[in-house]
Scaffold this active site. Structure first.
Site, PDB file in Angstrom:
ATOM      1  N   GLU A  64       0.860  -1.196   0.000  1.00  0.00           N
ATOM      2  CA  GLU A  64       0.000   0.000   0.000  1.00  0.00           C
ATOM      3  C   GLU A  64       0.891   1.239   0.000  1.00  0.00           C
ATOM      4  O   GLU A  64       1.705   1.432   0.916  1.00  0.00           O
ATOM      5  CB  GLU A  64      -0.967   0.009   1.199  1.00  0.00           C
ATOM      6  CG  GLU A  64      -1.888   1.220   1.111  1.00  0.00           C
ATOM      7  CD  GLU A  64      -3.048   1.224   2.104  1.00  0.00           C
ATOM      8  OE1 GLU A  64      -3.489   0.144   2.535  1.00  0.00           O
ATOM      9  OE2 GLU A  64      -3.501   2.342   2.439  1.00  0.00           O
ATOM     10  N   ASP A 116      10.059   7.649  -0.036  1.00  0.00           N
ATOM     11  CA  ASP A 116       9.408   7.595  -1.343  1.00  0.00           C
ATOM     12  C   ASP A 116       9.210   6.132  -1.800  1.00  0.00           C
ATOM     13  O   ASP A 116      10.172   5.355  -1.836  1.00  0.00           O
ATOM     14  CB  ASP A 116      10.322   8.349  -2.314  1.00  0.00           C
ATOM     15  CG  ASP A 116       9.779   8.444  -3.713  1.00  0.00           C
ATOM     16  OD1 ASP A 116       8.745   7.830  -4.008  1.00  0.00           O
ATOM     17  OD2 ASP A 116      10.430   9.142  -4.519  1.00  0.00           O
ATOM     18  N   ASP A 138      -1.930  11.810  -3.667  1.00  0.00           N
ATOM     19  CA  ASP A 138      -1.953  13.277  -3.776  1.00  0.00           C
ATOM     20  C   ASP A 138      -2.410  13.642  -5.192  1.00  0.00           C
ATOM     21  O   ASP A 138      -1.812  13.195  -6.168  1.00  0.00           O
ATOM     22  CB  ASP A 138      -0.562  13.845  -3.494  1.00  0.00           C
ATOM     23  CG  ASP A 138      -0.200  13.703  -2.022  1.00  0.00           C
ATOM     24  OD1 ASP A 138      -1.112  13.681  -1.172  1.00  0.00           O
ATOM     25  OD2 ASP A 138       1.008  13.592  -1.715  1.00  0.00           O
ATOM     26  N   LYS A 142      -3.650  21.050 -10.093  1.00  0.00           N
ATOM     27  CA  LYS A 142      -3.295  22.087 -11.090  1.00  0.00           C
ATOM     28  C   LYS A 142      -2.556  21.427 -12.257  1.00  0.00           C
ATOM     29  O   LYS A 142      -1.647  20.630 -12.035  1.00  0.00           O
ATOM     30  CB  LYS A 142      -2.364  23.131 -10.448  1.00  0.00           C
ATOM     31  CG  LYS A 142      -3.063  23.958  -9.397  1.00  0.00           C
ATOM     32  CD  LYS A 142      -2.206  25.161  -9.005  1.00  0.00           C
ATOM     33  CE  LYS A 142      -2.912  25.958  -7.944  1.00  0.00           C
ATOM     34  NZ  LYS A 142      -2.245  25.949  -6.652  1.00  0.00           N
ATOM     35  N   THR A 212     -11.325   5.583   4.016  1.00  0.00           N
ATOM     36  CA  THR A 212     -10.068   6.174   4.492  1.00  0.00           C
ATOM     37  C   THR A 212     -10.364   7.616   4.893  1.00  0.00           C
ATOM     38  O   THR A 212     -11.427   8.150   4.588  1.00  0.00           O
ATOM     39  CB  THR A 212      -8.976   6.200   3.385  1.00  0.00           C
ATOM     40  OG1 THR A 212      -9.330   7.204   2.429  1.00  0.00           O
ATOM     41  CG2 THR A 212      -8.806   4.866   2.693  1.00  0.00           C
ATOM     42  N   TYR A 214      -9.092  10.336   3.713  1.00  0.00           N
ATOM     43  CA  TYR A 214      -9.270  11.228   2.562  1.00  0.00           C
ATOM     44  C   TYR A 214     -10.613  11.004   1.880  1.00  0.00           C
ATOM     45  O   TYR A 214     -11.205  11.943   1.359  1.00  0.00           O
ATOM     46  CB  TYR A 214      -8.094  11.097   1.581  1.00  0.00           C
ATOM     47  CG  TYR A 214      -7.039  12.081   1.964  1.00  0.00           C
ATOM     48  CD1 TYR A 214      -6.138  11.778   2.981  1.00  0.00           C
ATOM     49  CD2 TYR A 214      -6.980  13.344   1.403  1.00  0.00           C
ATOM     50  CE1 TYR A 214      -5.201  12.690   3.406  1.00  0.00           C
ATOM     51  CE2 TYR A 214      -6.049  14.269   1.813  1.00  0.00           C
ATOM     52  CZ  TYR A 214      -5.160  13.940   2.807  1.00  0.00           C
ATOM     53  OH  TYR A 214      -4.234  14.861   3.232  1.00  0.00           O
ATOM     54  N   GLU A 215     -11.084   9.765   1.919  1.00  0.00           N
ATOM     55  CA  GLU A 215     -12.402   9.529   1.338  1.00  0.00           C
ATOM     56  C   GLU A 215     -13.467  10.258   2.168  1.00  0.00           C
ATOM     57  O   GLU A 215     -14.389  10.862   1.607  1.00  0.00           O
ATOM     58  CB  GLU A 215     -12.724   8.040   1.285  1.00  0.00           C
ATOM     59  CG  GLU A 215     -14.093   7.815   0.690  1.00  0.00           C
ATOM     60  CD  GLU A 215     -14.363   6.360   0.381  1.00  0.00           C
ATOM     61  OE1 GLU A 215     -14.181   5.971  -0.774  1.00  0.00           O
ATOM     62  OE2 GLU A 215     -14.744   5.617   1.303  1.00  0.00           O
TER      63      GLU A 215
HETATM   64  C1  LIG Z   1      -3.910  12.339  -0.071  1.00  0.00           C
HETATM   65  S1  LIG Z   1      -3.046  11.334   1.052  1.00  0.00           S
HETATM   66  C2  LIG Z   1      -4.047   9.849   1.142  1.00  0.00           C
HETATM   67  C3  LIG Z   1      -3.769   9.014   2.351  1.00  0.00           C
HETATM   68  C4  LIG Z   1      -4.604   7.739   2.493  1.00  0.00           C
HETATM   69  N1  LIG Z   1      -4.300   6.798   1.445  1.00  0.00           N
HETATM   70  C5  LIG Z   1      -6.083   8.041   2.534  1.00  0.00           C
HETATM   71  O1  LIG Z   1      -6.803   7.646   1.594  1.00  0.00           O
HETATM   72  O2  LIG Z   1      -6.537   8.672   3.509  1.00  0.00           O
HETATM   73  C6  LIG Z   1      -1.661  10.782   0.071  1.00  0.00           C
HETATM   74  C7  LIG Z   1      -0.556  10.164   0.893  1.00  0.00           C
HETATM   75  O3  LIG Z   1       0.464   9.683   0.032  1.00  0.00           O
HETATM   76  C8  LIG Z   1       1.730   9.947   0.624  1.00  0.00           C
HETATM   77  N2  LIG Z   1       2.710  10.000  -0.484  1.00  0.00           N
HETATM   78  C9  LIG Z   1       2.842  10.984  -1.397  1.00  0.00           C
HETATM   79  N3  LIG Z   1       3.845  10.700  -2.251  1.00  0.00           N
HETATM   80  C10 LIG Z   1       4.343   9.486  -1.873  1.00  0.00           C
HETATM   81  C11 LIG Z   1       5.410   8.676  -2.345  1.00  0.00           C
HETATM   82  N4  LIG Z   1       6.148   9.063  -3.388  1.00  0.00           N
HETATM   83  N5  LIG Z   1       5.653   7.519  -1.713  1.00  0.00           N
HETATM   84  C12 LIG Z   1       4.888   7.142  -0.654  1.00  0.00           C
HETATM   85  N6  LIG Z   1       3.877   7.871  -0.154  1.00  0.00           N
HETATM   86  C13 LIG Z   1       3.608   9.034  -0.752  1.00  0.00           C
HETATM   87  C14 LIG Z   1       1.533  11.262   1.351  1.00  0.00           C
HETATM   88  O4  LIG Z   1       2.459  11.450   2.404  1.00  0.00           O
HETATM   89  C15 LIG Z   1       0.101  11.150   1.853  1.00  0.00           C
HETATM   90  O5  LIG Z   1       0.036  10.620   3.154  1.00  0.00           O
END
Ligand SMILES: C[S@@+](CC[C@H](N)C(=O)[O-])C[C@H]1O[C@@H](n2cnc3c(N)ncnc32)[C@H](O)[C@@H]1O
Length: 233
Positions: A64, A116, A138, A142, A212, A214-215
């Site tokens: 995940e 990452d 994320d 934009k 989740t 964010y959902e």
């Molecule tokens: C918008 S949040 C969604 C979190 C969760 N999946 C949810 O649905 O609530 C996106 C997450 O992806 C992580 N993220 C962004 N770029 C990433 C990367 N390159 N590798 C791992 N995680 C990353 C961010 O830190 C953030 O917690």
């Protein structure tokens, strides 16, 4: 490449914040004890077979990416104790939260990586993973930021390499331009088959879906979500 060098290199696909509110002393202490215990060390070669990453017997492996609050990851790990889960999240506060949940749930089928996700994707052996979950990545809404989106040709190549033939890539998002983007990128890649069996299919959450954070935010703000499933061909 040593672990220090890997962690020091500019990240390729992480553009977010690493830290939020400062952790309380007890939380910071817990993080410094639990993270080394659950973290995967990329400076050594992956064990063979990969399931030896886990102290318990597992018959499937799931990755995940960006687990955020970790609600989905912990739910799935408790629901499927014979699946090994690798959770990736560079945001420290989220990692702390997940590690506390792992600790309270006593889950032994989770390992984590706190950088990452492209780094661990490059470390994983070919054809070793049964499912990749990318849930509410994320969105970079934009247009000038679209190139930052995690779904890209390069990362789909990574997914394709580490997934077993027939394995799944699940993508959920509330941002329609990102949903279209992912459908097009997967179609153009050619190595992923979208498994939509009817028109409503992609509007239906995955089986046993716990939602989740964010959902929940998307729902509060009046946005519906799409749940895409692709098979690695
Ligand atoms: C918008 S949040 C969604 C979190 C969760 N999946 C949810 O649905 O609530 C996106 C997450 O992806 C992580 N993220 C962004 N770029 C990433 C990367 N390159 N590798 C791992 N995680 C990353 C961010 O830190 C953030 O917690």
């Amino acid at each position: 490449m040593t672990d220090m060098e890997r962690r020091g290199r500019a990240t390729e696909a992480f553009f977010g914040r690493r830290k939020g509110k400062p952790l309380r002393e007890q939380q910071a202490e817990k993080l410094s004890t639990l993270l080394p215990a659950f973290s995967i060390d990329l400076s050594t070669a992956p064990p063979e077979p990969l399931k030896e990453l886990f102290p318990v017997e597992t018959d499937r492996l799931r990755l995940e990416i960006g687990f955020g609050g970790g609600e989905h990851l912990i739910h799935r790990a408790v629901e499927s104790p014979s699946t090994g889960f690798i959770g990736v999240e560079p945001f420290v506060n989220s990692m702390q939260k997940l590690l506390s949940s792992i600790d309270s749930a006593g889950a032994r089928n989770i390992r984590v990586y706190d950088e990452d996700a492209t780094q661990i994707l490059d470390w994983l052996p070919d054809g070793s993973i049964d499912q990749i979950d990318l849930l509410y990545p994320d969105p970079w809404t934009k247009r000038r930021h679209w190139k930052r989106r995690f779904v890209s040709k390069t990362n789909l190549n990574r997914f394709h390499r580490v997934l077993k033939p027939g394995a799944l890539f699940c993508f959920a998002s509330d941002i329609d331009t990102y949903v279209n983007w992912t459908l097009l990128k997967c179609r153009d890649h050619g190595g992923f088959e979208w498994l939509a069996s009817n028109a409503a299919d992609w509007l239906t959450p995955y089986e046993g879906w716990p939602s989740t954070r964010y959902e929940a935010k998307a729902k509060r703000e009046g946005r519906s979500s799409a749940y895409l499933t692709f098979k690695r061909v």
